[in-house]
Design an enzyme around this catalytic site. Structure first.
Site, PDB file in Angstrom:
ATOM      1  N   ARG A 243     -12.448  25.342 -62.369  1.00 18.89           N
ATOM      2  CA  ARG A 243     -12.203  25.486 -63.817  1.00 18.89           C
ATOM      3  C   ARG A 243     -12.776  26.796 -64.353  1.00 18.89           C
ATOM      4  NH1 ARG A 243     -13.062  18.964 -64.291  1.00 18.89           N
ATOM      5  NH2 ARG A 243     -10.907  18.523 -63.664  1.00 18.89           N
ATOM      6  N   TYR A 362      -3.275  22.941 -65.806  1.00 18.97           N
ATOM      7  CA  TYR A 362      -3.759  22.714 -64.433  1.00 18.97           C
ATOM      8  C   TYR A 362      -5.278  22.755 -64.309  1.00 18.97           C
ATOM      9  CZ  TYR A 362      -2.954  27.856 -63.365  1.00 18.97           C
ATOM     10  OH  TYR A 362      -2.913  29.213 -63.317  1.00 18.97           O
ATOM     11  N   GLU A 363      -5.739  22.204 -63.194  1.00 18.51           N
ATOM     12  CA  GLU A 363      -7.175  22.009 -62.926  1.00 18.51           C
ATOM     13  C   GLU A 363      -7.858  21.230 -64.060  1.00 18.51           C
ATOM     14  OE1 GLU A 363      -9.242  24.911 -60.715  1.00 18.51           O
ATOM     15  OE2 GLU A 363      -7.393  25.757 -59.899  1.00 18.51           O
ATOM     16  N   GLY A 364      -7.090  20.276 -64.609  1.00 18.04           N
ATOM     17  CA  GLY A 364      -7.579  19.421 -65.691  1.00 18.04           C
ATOM     18  C   GLY A 364      -7.046  19.917 -67.022  1.00 18.04           C
TER      19      GLY A 364
END
Ligand code: CAA
Length: 380
Positions: A243, A362-364
């Site tokens: 992140r 993306y990536e949360g």
């Protein structure tokens, strides 16, 4: 907090900036149209040491800190977010994960090739029915003694077809919930491993995104990362650092859109003067600059937390949440400042606007970052 950069960090920042201008900018509109990223450019990024920036030199990496990585990500992303996501996934999710939790044999066999950029990797967590709700893994890795049998489908995998090495998260024991999940190293070409069709995307079109299909793929036990059942924690710990990389990407997109807008506003004339002299435009630039600087502080802080060995899941989530929102807002305003030209590909801001959107997903997603942040601040 003092973010004064060392000479080495300034050199890396400059090298990434030069590479972005001289190598990534030419042909970017065509690559975006054709959804293609040439392998020669990956090789050049590898030559500059960008593919394994935080990995020790003994495993083929550059042995740099997270702040240096973030500086490079920011500069690459100002121009080409398709290139920078490739760099981010390889560095933060694949190399870092293997470096932190892999065995010596795994590092020698896989990390050295990944960190030197000889090959690139992919991180495979998301599934058709397990995106944000990552514990609901349907892909199975059934324990057969000395190996696992892997079955299932992964979706939206960055570097999907160009990777050679895949870190795949799968459920071994459903009764144990997230404690029954494992992370396995899968190689391209293993029997039963198929790459699905390429996704036709709104943004980061130069990066190749695919679904992956596993049909009875035999994975030796020595390819499991960590203890039995460590796979979910592996994914979460790895994503906490990932992140920070995506936050740096979002920061770069915002800064790229701002720099193009400032230049345009000082050249383009309307009503007898440069549009920068109209308060409607000047105030937009002032807001952009302020928010980008605030995002930069959050991103650098998260990187420094990681380098200092502090917990960085909260600062990384805050950096990603804020920087990705600033990226989206700034890129939309950049198109507005450019007017009709902003809608045309050659002016680059419409691509930055399309690329910005994925940083909120993306990536949360932003909503997941808010879950991580609120759980962290409310826990005591
Ligand atoms: N570090 C270490 N452990 C962690 C952790 C972290 N950051 N976050 C959670 N855990 C641990 C918890 O402590 C818990 O362990 P215990 O039960 O032993 O205490 C376990 O993991 C389960 O955690 P939760 O109960 O909090 O799980 P949850 O189901 O509520 O979900 C979540 C947590 C944060 C929402 C998680 O599901 C999540 O992050 N979802 C988003 C997934 C995501 O980011 N996907 C991106 C795909 S990858 C990608 O995009 C790559 C690309 O190609 C660009």
């Amino acid at each position: 907090m003092d973010f004064s950069l060392s000479e080495e960090q300034l050199m890396i920042q400059q090298a990434a900036k030069d590479f972005a201008q001289n190598e990534l900018l030419p042909g970017i509109v065509e690559r975006d149209d054709a959804q293609k990223f040439p392998w020669e450019l990956v090789e050049k990024m590898a030559g500059l040491g960008f593919m394994g920036m935080m990995v020790d030199e003994k495993y083929g990496g550059s042995g740099l800190d997270t702040l240096s990585y973030v500086l490079a990500m920011e500069e690459l992303s100002k121009v080409d977010a398709s290139a920078s996501v490739m760099v981010s996934v390889n560095n933060s999710l694949v190399c870092w994960g293997l470096d932190a939790f892999g065995t010596e044999a795994q590092k020698e066999k896989y990390l050295t090739r990944l960190a030197s950029g000889e090959v690139i990797g992919a991180f495979c967590l998301s599934e058709p029915e397990a995106g944000s709700d990552a514990t609901s893994q349907k892909t199975t890795a059934i324990d057969k003694g000395d190996h696992y049998i892997l079955n299932g489908t992964k979706n939206w995998i960055t570097n999907g077809s160009s990777a050679e090495i895949y870190l795949v998260i799968a459920q071994t024991d459903t009764e144990k919930g997230h404690r029954g999940i494992n992370a396995l190293i899968v190689e391209k070409g293993m029997d039963g491993f198929e790459i699905g069709p390429k996704e036709n995307k709104l943004g980061i079109r130069g990066s190749d995104t695919h679904s992956l299909i596993f049909n009875d793929v035999k994975i030796p036990k020595e390819n499991r990362i960590g203890e039995d059942g460590f796979g979910f924690k592996f994914a979460m710990k790895t994503l906490s650092g990932g992140r920070i990389g995506i936050a740096a990407q979002a920061l770069g997109i915002a800064a790229g859109a701002y720099e193009l807008s400032k230049k345009y506003a000082k050249e383009r004339k309307a009503f007898g003067t440069e549009i920068a002299n109209h308060q409607a435009i000047a105030f937009k630039l002032a807001d952009m600059h302020t928010k980008i600087q605030a995002a930069r502080y959050l991103v650098y802080q998260a990187a420094c937390d990681k380098d200092a060995g502090k917990d960085y899941s909260l600062s990384g989530a805050m950096a990603k949440l804020y920087a990705s929102e600033v990226a989206m807002e700034t890129a939309v305003e950049a198109v507005q400042i450019h007017g009709g030209n902003g809608f045309v590909k050659e002016y680059h801001v419409e691509r930055l606007m399309r690329d910005a959107k994925i940083t909120q997903i993306y990536e949360g997603t932003s909503e997941i970052q808010k879950m991580v942040i609120s759980r962290s601040i409310l826990k005591d």
